[in-house]
Write a protein that holds these residues in place. Structure first.
Motif, PDB file in Angstrom:
ATOM      1  N   LEU A  71       0.676  -1.138   0.007  1.00 13.77           N
ATOM      2  CA  LEU A  71       0.051   0.075   0.042  1.00 13.77           C
ATOM      3  C   LEU A  71       0.880   1.190  -0.063  1.00 13.77           C
ATOM      4  O   LEU A  71       0.502   2.280  -0.516  1.00 13.77           O
ATOM      5  N   HIS A  72       1.949   1.137   0.763  1.00 15.39           N
ATOM      6  CA  HIS A  72       3.020   2.210   0.536  1.00 15.39           C
ATOM      7  C   HIS A  72       3.271   2.786  -0.583  1.00 15.39           C
ATOM      8  O   HIS A  72       3.588   3.863  -0.884  1.00 15.39           O
ATOM      9  N   TYR A  73       3.369   1.828  -1.708  1.00 16.41           N
ATOM     10  CA  TYR A  73       4.086   2.235  -2.826  1.00 16.41           C
ATOM     11  C   TYR A  73       2.858   2.284  -4.161  1.00 16.41           C
ATOM     12  O   TYR A  73       3.336   2.612  -5.100  1.00 16.41           O
ATOM     13  N   MET A  74       1.874   2.250  -3.775  1.00 17.29           N
ATOM     14  CA  MET A  74       0.771   2.448  -4.542  1.00 17.29           C
ATOM     15  C   MET A  74       0.530   4.042  -4.727  1.00 17.29           C
ATOM     16  O   MET A  74       0.531   4.795  -3.736  1.00 17.29           O
ATOM     17  N   LYS A  75       0.351   4.582  -6.137  1.00 15.02           N
ATOM     18  CA  LYS A  75       0.286   5.871  -6.269  1.00 15.02           C
ATOM     19  C   LYS A  75      -1.129   6.202  -6.781  1.00 15.02           C
ATOM     20  O   LYS A  75      -1.865   5.591  -7.485  1.00 15.02           O
ATOM     21  N   GLY A  76      -1.556   7.474  -6.398  1.00 13.05           N
ATOM     22  CA  GLY A  76      -2.736   8.072  -7.061  1.00 13.05           C
ATOM     23  C   GLY A  76      -3.991   7.105  -7.375  1.00 13.05           C
ATOM     24  O   GLY A  76      -4.522   6.636  -6.413  1.00 13.05           O
ATOM     25  N   GLN A  77      -4.138   6.754  -8.688  1.00 12.03           N
ATOM     26  CA  GLN A  77      -5.501   6.108  -8.999  1.00 12.03           C
ATOM     27  C   GLN A  77      -5.431   4.800  -8.410  1.00 12.03           C
ATOM     28  O   GLN A  77      -6.514   4.258  -8.030  1.00 12.03           O
ATOM     29  N   THR A  78      -4.261   4.300  -8.516  1.00 11.73           N
ATOM     30  CA  THR A  78      -4.395   2.871  -8.262  1.00 11.73           C
ATOM     31  C   THR A  78      -4.455   2.623  -6.612  1.00 11.73           C
ATOM     32  O   THR A  78      -5.302   1.808  -6.445  1.00 11.73           O
ATOM     33  N   TYR A  79      -4.157   3.553  -5.858  1.00 12.13           N
ATOM     34  CA  TYR A  79      -4.557   3.622  -4.501  1.00 12.13           C
ATOM     35  C   TYR A  79      -5.946   3.850  -4.535  1.00 12.13           C
ATOM     36  O   TYR A  79      -6.640   3.145  -3.499  1.00 12.13           O
ATOM     37  N   GLN A  80      -6.535   4.788  -5.038  1.00 13.18           N
ATOM     38  CA  GLN A  80      -7.860   5.142  -4.766  1.00 13.18           C
ATOM     39  C   GLN A  80      -8.900   3.901  -5.074  1.00 13.18           C
ATOM     40  O   GLN A  80      -9.778   3.492  -4.586  1.00 13.18           O
ATOM     41  N   ASP A  81      -8.493   3.184  -6.319  1.00 12.11           N
ATOM     42  CA  ASP A  81      -9.160   1.880  -6.737  1.00 12.11           C
ATOM     43  C   ASP A  81      -9.026   0.749  -5.672  1.00 12.11           C
ATOM     44  O   ASP A  81     -10.005   0.163  -5.602  1.00 12.11           O
ATOM     45  N   GLU A  82      -7.895   0.612  -5.095  1.00 11.81           N
ATOM     46  CA  GLU A  82      -7.812  -0.272  -4.082  1.00 11.81           C
ATOM     47  C   GLU A  82      -8.459  -0.111  -2.928  1.00 11.81           C
ATOM     48  O   GLU A  82      -8.993  -0.975  -2.267  1.00 11.81           O
ATOM     49  N   LYS A  83      -8.642   1.047  -2.604  1.00  7.80           N
ATOM     50  CA  LYS A  83      -9.404   1.528  -1.341  1.00  7.80           C
ATOM     51  C   LYS A  83     -10.857   1.383  -1.586  1.00  7.80           C
ATOM     52  O   LYS A  83     -11.579   0.880  -0.847  1.00  7.80           O
ATOM     53  N   ALA A  84     -11.431   1.477  -2.893  1.00  7.66           N
ATOM     54  CA  ALA A  84     -12.699   1.374  -3.255  1.00  7.66           C
ATOM     55  C   ALA A  84     -12.850  -0.278  -3.358  1.00  7.66           C
ATOM     56  O   ALA A  84     -14.222  -0.598  -2.934  1.00  7.66           O
ATOM     57  N   LEU A  85     -12.060  -0.882  -3.774  1.00  8.11           N
ATOM     58  CA  LEU A  85     -12.234  -2.473  -3.717  1.00  8.11           C
ATOM     59  C   LEU A  85     -12.178  -2.960  -2.491  1.00  8.11           C
ATOM     60  O   LEU A  85     -13.002  -3.897  -1.997  1.00  8.11           O
ATOM     61  N   VAL A  86     -11.268  -2.464  -1.459  1.00  5.41           N
ATOM     62  CA  VAL A  86     -11.448  -2.987  -0.061  1.00  5.41           C
ATOM     63  C   VAL A  86     -12.736  -2.752   0.529  1.00  5.41           C
ATOM     64  O   VAL A  86     -13.374  -3.490   1.209  1.00  5.41           O
ATOM     65  N   ALA A  87     -13.200  -1.634   0.377  1.00  2.00           N
ATOM     66  CA  ALA A  87     -14.692  -1.105   1.004  1.00  2.00           C
ATOM     67  C   ALA A  87     -15.899  -1.838   0.475  1.00  2.00           C
ATOM     68  O   ALA A  87     -16.407  -2.481   1.197  1.00  2.00           O
ATOM     69  N   GLU A  88     -15.294  -2.321  -0.806  1.00  2.00           N
ATOM     70  CA  GLU A  88     -16.733  -2.924  -1.359  1.00  2.00           C
ATOM     71  C   GLU A  88     -16.435  -4.420  -1.032  1.00  2.00           C
ATOM     72  O   GLU A  88     -17.699  -5.158  -0.473  1.00  2.00           O
ATOM     73  N   GLN A  89     -15.357  -5.020  -0.429  1.00  2.00           N
ATOM     74  CA  GLN A  89     -15.017  -6.444  -0.096  1.00  2.00           C
ATOM     75  C   GLN A  89     -15.617  -6.242   1.238  1.00  2.00           C
ATOM     76  O   GLN A  89     -16.381  -7.242   1.761  1.00  2.00           O
ATOM     77  N   MET A  90     -15.431  -5.395   2.098  1.00  2.00           N
ATOM     78  CA  MET A  90     -15.908  -5.296   3.281  1.00  2.00           C
ATOM     79  C   MET A  90     -17.430  -5.239   3.417  1.00  2.00           C
ATOM     80  O   MET A  90     -17.834  -5.871   4.289  1.00  2.00           O
TER      81      MET A  90
END
Length: 94
Positions: free
Chosen positions: A28-47
């Motif tokens: 997560l530390h190495y994710m930049k910009g849109q990639t990190y935002q996409d991952e954040k949305a994906l984790v919220a959906e998984q939750m």
């Protein structure tokens, strides 16, 4: 004797913080910009999905299904906490 050594090594590694999502947290530390935002949305959906599946499993009353749903929710919660910690880290200003 080998069992005891293996058990001691396991306990030491567990206590040292070698968790299931340790690599995920580092990535997560190495994710930049849109990639990190996409991952954040994906984790919220998984939750959300994990919480809904647990509610359905509890309504069914099947203990095995409930156990599986709780494990999935536990993993989703761990990922969510990792994302929250990364959010706090990124929000810091020096």
């Amino acid at each position: 004797m080998k069992r005891y050594v293996a058990l001691v090594v396991f306990v030491v590694l567990l206590a040292a913080g070698c968790g299931k999502f340790e690599v995920y947290e580092r990535n997560l530390h190495y994710m930049k910009g849109q990639t990190y935002q996409d991952e954040k949305a994906l984790v919220a959906e998984q939750m959300n999905r994990a919480q809904a599946n647990l509610a359905k499993a509890e309504a069914s009353g099947d203990p095995e299904r409930i156990k599986e749903a709780r494990e999935v929710l536990k993993d989703a919660t761990a990922k969510s906490r990792a994302v929250e910690a990364e959010e706090r880290r990124r929000a810091r200003t020096w």
